[in-house]
Motif scaffolding. Structure first.
Motif, PDB file in Angstrom:
ATOM      1  N   SER A   1      23.458 119.733  38.082  1.00 27.55           N
ATOM      2  CA  SER A   1      23.119 119.712  36.662  1.00 27.55           C
ATOM      3  C   SER A   1      23.656 118.437  36.021  1.00 27.55           C
ATOM      4  O   SER A   1      24.543 117.770  36.557  1.00 27.55           O
ATOM      5  CB  SER A   1      23.682 120.946  35.959  1.00 27.55           C
ATOM      6  N   LEU A   2      23.121 118.114  34.872  1.00 22.73           N
ATOM      7  CA  LEU A   2      23.576 116.927  34.150  1.00 22.73           C
ATOM      8  C   LEU A   2      25.014 117.123  33.690  1.00 22.73           C
ATOM      9  O   LEU A   2      25.361 118.193  33.190  1.00 22.73           O
ATOM     10  CB  LEU A   2      22.680 116.663  32.944  1.00 22.73           C
ATOM     11  N   PRO A   3      25.851 116.106  33.840  1.00 21.52           N
ATOM     12  CA  PRO A   3      27.258 116.242  33.418  1.00 21.52           C
ATOM     13  C   PRO A   3      27.406 116.598  31.938  1.00 21.52           C
ATOM     14  O   PRO A   3      28.365 117.244  31.545  1.00 21.52           O
ATOM     15  CB  PRO A   3      27.865 114.875  33.711  1.00 21.52           C
ATOM     16  N   GLN A   4      26.434 116.202  31.106  1.00 22.00           N
ATOM     17  CA  GLN A   4      26.511 116.508  29.683  1.00 22.00           C
ATOM     18  C   GLN A   4      26.382 118.003  29.430  1.00 22.00           C
ATOM     19  O   GLN A   4      26.801 118.507  28.393  1.00 22.00           O
ATOM     20  CB  GLN A   4      25.390 115.797  28.894  1.00 22.00           C
ATOM     21  N   MET A   5      25.808 118.734  30.380  1.00 22.65           N
ATOM     22  CA  MET A   5      25.586 120.170  30.216  1.00 22.65           C
ATOM     23  C   MET A   5      26.792 120.996  30.653  1.00 22.65           C
ATOM     24  O   MET A   5      26.811 122.207  30.466  1.00 22.65           O
ATOM     25  CB  MET A   5      24.358 120.616  31.011  1.00 22.65           C
ATOM     26  N   ASP A   6      27.790 120.365  31.247  1.00 22.07           N
ATOM     27  CA  ASP A   6      28.964 121.092  31.728  1.00 22.07           C
ATOM     28  C   ASP A   6      29.797 121.595  30.560  1.00 22.07           C
ATOM     29  O   ASP A   6      29.986 120.892  29.574  1.00 22.07           O
ATOM     30  CB  ASP A   6      29.859 120.189  32.594  1.00 22.07           C
TER      31      ASP A   6
ATOM     32  N   ASN B   1      27.430 126.819  43.438  1.00 22.04           N
ATOM     33  CA  ASN B   1      28.300 125.670  43.155  1.00 22.04           C
ATOM     34  C   ASN B   1      27.543 124.358  43.314  1.00 22.04           C
ATOM     35  O   ASN B   1      27.690 123.442  42.500  1.00 22.04           O
ATOM     36  CB  ASN B   1      29.517 125.682  44.089  1.00 22.04           C
ATOM     37  N   ALA B   2      26.723 124.261  44.361  1.00 25.05           N
ATOM     38  CA  ALA B   2      25.949 123.040  44.586  1.00 25.05           C
ATOM     39  C   ALA B   2      24.954 122.821  43.455  1.00 25.05           C
ATOM     40  O   ALA B   2      24.782 121.691  42.978  1.00 25.05           O
ATOM     41  CB  ALA B   2      25.234 123.113  45.933  1.00 25.05           C
ATOM     42  N   MET B   3      24.312 123.898  42.998  1.00 21.11           N
ATOM     43  CA  MET B   3      23.351 123.764  41.895  1.00 21.11           C
ATOM     44  C   MET B   3      24.059 123.328  40.610  1.00 21.11           C
ATOM     45  O   MET B   3      23.515 122.533  39.838  1.00 21.11           O
ATOM     46  CB  MET B   3      22.604 125.085  41.673  1.00 21.11           C
ATOM     47  N   ASN B   4      25.255 123.837  40.374  1.00 19.91           N
ATOM     48  CA  ASN B   4      26.021 123.407  39.198  1.00 19.91           C
ATOM     49  C   ASN B   4      26.334 121.926  39.267  1.00 19.91           C
ATOM     50  O   ASN B   4      26.322 121.234  38.256  1.00 19.91           O
ATOM     51  CB  ASN B   4      27.310 124.210  39.071  1.00 19.91           C
TER      52      ASN B   4
END
Length: 189
Positions: free
Chosen positions: A55-60, A49-52
């Protein structure tokens, strides 16, 4: 002055309910080890969860439901705090286990290792085979479970499929003649 951040306290492990874990110190230690196993799986989930969140918000993807902006940073801090709190609890429990082993004066000679050349039994369910005692002894080394048999079968099927595709690529469909430029059977290279 900046305030030091303190991670939220973790909920305590539930008390063992089975008498085998309640009646002896060793039983309680074994129960604690099982709780460490659960903590480790939770630790990996929290790390994911922390690694997610890093990540860049655009990749969500829309299904992720991750926080955005400053909330994302705060969510990461919270996940990281839980991660380190879990890591501390795992470390403390393992240290407690080691202290218990030292206290019980369990020497390495009491912990017996398997003899050299020991092969553990297969994890799959073996197929029953009728054979004599001599055959059974020689077959013991080759005993494989159903899962192992299936893996081998699938591997052979994949090899056959690959060889068939390779052979079809070397033979022209209209004439049935082999491409001599592709086949080098006599070439010693």
């Amino acid at each position: 002055m900046s305030e030091e951040f303190k991670p939220p306290p973790l909920p305590p492990h539930p008390e063992p309910t089975e008498p085998a874990f309640q009646n002896s110190k060793t039983g309680r230690q074994i129960y604690k080890l099982s709780m460490v196993e659960k903590d480790l799986s939770h630790l990996l989930t929290v790390a994911s969860n922390a690694m997610n969140l890093l990540s860049l918000p655009q990749m969500d993807s829309p299904d992720d439901n991750l926080a955005q902006g400053l909330e994302r940073q705060e969510a990461f801090v919270a996940e990281a705090s839980v991660y380190f709190a879990l890591l501390d609890r795992v470390q403390e429990t393992i240290k407690s286990m080691l202290a218990h082993i030292k206290d019980a004066k369990i020497t390495p000679s009491k912990i017996t290792a398997p003899p050299p050349g020991f092969v553990p039994p297969s994890l799959g369910v073996g197929r029953p085979v009728a054979m004599s005692d001599e055959e059974a002894q020689s077959q013991k080394e080759m005993n494989r479970g159903l899962q192992e048999e299936r893996v081998e079968r699938d591997a052979w099927k994949a090899i056959l499929k690959s060889l068939t595709k390779l052979q079809e690529g070397l033979v022209e469909p209209s004439t049935g003649l082999q491409h001599t430029s592709d086949v080098h059977m006599d070439d010693p290279k």
